[in-house]
Design a protein around this motif. Sequence first.
Motif, mmCIF file in Angstrom:
data_model
loop_
_atom_site.group_PDB
_atom_site.id
_atom_site.type_symbol
_atom_site.label_atom_id
_atom_site.label_comp_id
_atom_site.label_asym_id
_atom_site.label_seq_id
_atom_site.Cartn_x
_atom_site.Cartn_y
_atom_site.Cartn_z
ATOM 1 N N MET A 243 0.721 -1.143 0.102
ATOM 2 C CA MET A 243 -0.025 0.174 0.011
ATOM 3 C C MET A 243 0.820 1.252 -0.048
ATOM 4 O O MET A 243 0.769 2.049 -0.800
ATOM 5 C CB MET A 243 -0.964 0.032 1.149
ATOM 6 N N GLN A 244 1.918 1.524 0.737
ATOM 7 C CA GLN A 244 2.601 2.529 0.844
ATOM 8 C C GLN A 244 3.482 2.607 -0.376
ATOM 9 O O GLN A 244 3.704 3.899 -0.858
ATOM 10 C CB GLN A 244 3.774 2.334 2.066
ATOM 11 N N LEU A 245 4.077 1.644 -1.228
ATOM 12 C CA LEU A 245 4.647 1.892 -2.527
ATOM 13 C C LEU A 245 3.549 2.471 -3.446
ATOM 14 O O LEU A 245 3.878 3.411 -4.357
ATOM 15 C CB LEU A 245 5.072 0.574 -2.915
ATOM 16 N N ALA A 246 2.323 2.027 -3.518
ATOM 17 C CA ALA A 246 1.209 2.497 -4.150
ATOM 18 C C ALA A 246 1.094 3.918 -3.764
ATOM 19 O O ALA A 246 1.078 4.971 -4.861
ATOM 20 C CB ALA A 246 0.035 1.494 -4.228
ATOM 21 N N CYS A 247 1.038 4.248 -2.682
ATOM 22 C CA CYS A 247 0.975 5.952 -2.341
ATOM 23 C C CYS A 247 1.971 6.727 -2.877
ATOM 24 O O CYS A 247 1.749 7.958 -3.106
ATOM 25 C CB CYS A 247 0.650 5.827 -0.756
ATOM 26 N N TRP A 248 3.232 6.118 -2.619
ATOM 27 C CA TRP A 248 4.368 6.890 -2.949
ATOM 28 C C TRP A 248 4.193 7.182 -4.643
ATOM 29 O O TRP A 248 4.461 8.330 -4.935
ATOM 30 C CB TRP A 248 5.651 6.156 -2.680
ATOM 31 N N ASN A 249 3.926 6.194 -5.170
ATOM 32 C CA ASN A 249 3.848 6.327 -6.650
ATOM 33 C C ASN A 249 2.828 7.338 -7.027
ATOM 34 O O ASN A 249 2.779 8.474 -7.805
ATOM 35 C CB ASN A 249 3.661 5.055 -7.367
ATOM 36 N N LEU A 250 1.514 7.056 -6.617
ATOM 37 C CA LEU A 250 0.428 7.903 -6.621
ATOM 38 C C LEU A 250 0.765 9.617 -6.290
ATOM 39 O O LEU A 250 0.462 10.463 -7.145
ATOM 40 C CB LEU A 250 -1.020 7.514 -5.988
ATOM 41 N N GLY A 251 1.371 9.609 -5.426
ATOM 42 C CA GLY A 251 1.804 10.980 -4.956
ATOM 43 C C GLY A 251 2.664 11.834 -5.825
ATOM 44 O O GLY A 251 2.351 12.896 -6.100
ATOM 45 N N TRP A 252 3.625 10.990 -6.270
ATOM 46 C CA TRP A 252 4.521 11.728 -7.542
ATOM 47 C C TRP A 252 3.626 11.968 -8.745
ATOM 48 O O TRP A 252 4.095 12.911 -9.256
ATOM 49 C CB TRP A 252 5.737 10.854 -7.676
ATOM 50 N N ILE A 253 2.766 11.147 -8.910
ATOM 51 C CA ILE A 253 1.944 11.105 -10.280
ATOM 52 C C ILE A 253 1.443 12.570 -10.011
ATOM 53 O O ILE A 253 0.899 13.231 -11.191
ATOM 54 C CB ILE A 253 1.305 9.959 -10.601
ATOM 55 N N PHE A 254 0.568 12.526 -8.918
ATOM 56 C CA PHE A 254 -0.439 13.676 -8.768
ATOM 57 C C PHE A 254 0.349 15.079 -8.629
ATOM 58 O O PHE A 254 0.106 16.145 -9.253
ATOM 59 C CB PHE A 254 -1.329 13.573 -7.365
ATOM 60 N N LEU A 255 1.548 15.035 -8.082
ATOM 61 C CA LEU A 255 2.400 16.264 -7.954
ATOM 62 C C LEU A 255 2.877 16.728 -9.371
ATOM 63 O O LEU A 255 2.716 17.786 -9.824
ATOM 64 C CB LEU A 255 3.620 15.962 -7.210
ATOM 65 N N ALA A 256 3.411 15.498 -10.107
ATOM 66 C CA ALA A 256 3.819 15.788 -11.563
ATOM 67 C C ALA A 256 2.612 16.270 -12.413
ATOM 68 O O ALA A 256 2.989 17.302 -13.181
ATOM 69 C CB ALA A 256 4.315 14.747 -12.120
ATOM 70 N N ALA A 257 1.428 15.911 -12.207
ATOM 71 C CA ALA A 257 0.410 16.687 -13.162
ATOM 72 C C ALA A 257 -0.153 17.903 -12.728
ATOM 73 O O ALA A 257 -0.471 18.760 -13.622
ATOM 74 C CB ALA A 257 -0.673 15.390 -12.902
ATOM 75 N N ALA A 258 0.040 18.132 -11.534
ATOM 76 C CA ALA A 258 -0.223 19.351 -10.912
ATOM 77 C C ALA A 258 0.794 20.279 -11.469
ATOM 78 O O ALA A 258 0.364 21.527 -12.027
ATOM 79 C CB ALA A 258 -0.195 19.343 -9.367
ATOM 80 N N TRP A 259 2.019 20.117 -11.246
ATOM 81 C CA TRP A 259 3.046 21.229 -11.793
ATOM 82 C C TRP A 259 3.498 21.166 -13.133
ATOM 83 O O TRP A 259 3.785 22.223 -13.722
ATOM 84 C CB TRP A 259 4.395 20.745 -10.878
ATOM 85 N N LEU A 260 3.368 19.985 -13.853
ATOM 86 C CA LEU A 260 3.834 20.066 -15.119
ATOM 87 C C LEU A 260 2.703 19.985 -16.076
ATOM 88 O O LEU A 260 2.883 20.085 -17.548
ATOM 89 C CB LEU A 260 4.734 18.725 -15.382
ATOM 90 N N GLY A 261 1.377 19.953 -15.585
ATOM 91 C CA GLY A 261 0.271 20.059 -16.582
ATOM 92 C C GLY A 261 -0.291 21.519 -16.855
ATOM 93 O O GLY A 261 0.731 22.375 -16.631
ATOM 94 N N PRO A 262 -1.348 21.421 -17.302
ATOM 95 C CA PRO A 262 -1.979 22.917 -17.543
ATOM 96 C C PRO A 262 -2.142 23.943 -16.569
ATOM 97 O O PRO A 262 -2.307 25.180 -16.808
ATOM 98 C CB PRO A 262 -3.176 22.717 -18.423
ATOM 99 N N LEU A 263 -2.463 23.552 -15.336
ATOM 100 C CA LEU A 263 -2.647 24.266 -14.180
ATOM 101 C C LEU A 263 -1.738 25.553 -13.869
ATOM 102 O O LEU A 263 -2.398 26.570 -13.743
ATOM 103 C CB LEU A 263 -2.746 23.398 -12.629
ATOM 104 N N PRO A 264 -0.442 25.295 -13.925
ATOM 105 C CA PRO A 264 0.307 26.451 -13.714
ATOM 106 C C PRO A 264 0.154 27.708 -14.720
ATOM 107 O O PRO A 264 -0.001 28.895 -14.221
ATOM 108 C CB PRO A 264 1.760 25.948 -13.713
ATOM 109 N N ASP A 265 -0.016 27.181 -15.941
ATOM 110 C CA ASP A 265 -0.352 28.283 -16.858
ATOM 111 C C ASP A 265 -1.769 29.041 -16.759
ATOM 112 O O ASP A 265 -2.047 30.073 -16.774
ATOM 113 C CB ASP A 265 -0.161 27.920 -18.319
ATOM 114 N N LEU A 266 -2.708 28.027 -16.355
ATOM 115 C CA LEU A 266 -4.009 28.550 -16.138
ATOM 116 C C LEU A 266 -4.213 29.456 -14.722
ATOM 117 O O LEU A 266 -4.954 30.254 -14.875
ATOM 118 C CB LEU A 266 -5.042 27.351 -16.077
ATOM 119 N N ALA A 267 -3.283 29.230 -13.967
ATOM 120 C CA ALA A 267 -3.424 29.834 -12.734
ATOM 121 C C ALA A 267 -2.954 31.262 -12.794
ATOM 122 O O ALA A 267 -3.365 32.003 -12.007
ATOM 123 C CB ALA A 267 -2.593 29.269 -11.748
#
Length: 211
Positions: free
Chosen positions: A1-25
């Motif tokens: 479970m902890q490995l899955a949380c680790w991977n998901l956490g970085w995926i969400f962080l990458a999507a937040a920072w490298l996706g369209p949200l920073p430009d839209l913000a």
Amino acid sequence: MQLACWNLGWIFLAAAWLGPLPDLATASFAAHMTLHMAVVAVAAPLLAIAIAGKAWDPVIRFPRPFSPVPASVGELLIVWAWHAPGLHHWARHSAVGFVIEQGMFLAAGLWVWMSAFGGTAPRDRGRSAAGVIGLLLTSMHMTLLGALLVMSPRLLYMHHGRSEMLTPIMDQHLGGAVMLVVGGIAFLAGGLWLTKDLVSLGRLEMGTNEG
């Protein structure tokens, strides 16, 4: 479970920072708040749960700085400071400001979540109880800030772009609603999860004493 949380956490962080949200913000307060919540209410708890109890868990080595209630107060100061119009405007229009803001948001989120869920396993009742208080306090201040943004009759931020769908005040109200719902629910859910653990610990101790 902890490995899955680790991977998901970085995926969400990458999507937040490298996706369209920073430009839209840069022009949308609602996009900014979605980015903020993705970092502190989604990525941070996933990463904190993944680290909790491991050898590199900072709570084990530095329990005092990671006390849940002081961490909640510190997170409150950081979040409210960055939503003051001056700092908020700087973060929206300066790459340096944006990087500092997002770094502090992630650090504050990890501080709160690690303080609540980190430490040696199984958690003792005192730390679990403090974790409940810390997360509920954070939920309350997130809810309060979100409600203030939703109910404000005037525009607080002047960086809004043009939109065919939302007026600037509607954009601000939508951003407040994102914080109110996502932030409030995430930290409340964490507090309730620790409450469940606290009740389980109490029942286990009662059973041991009776035996």
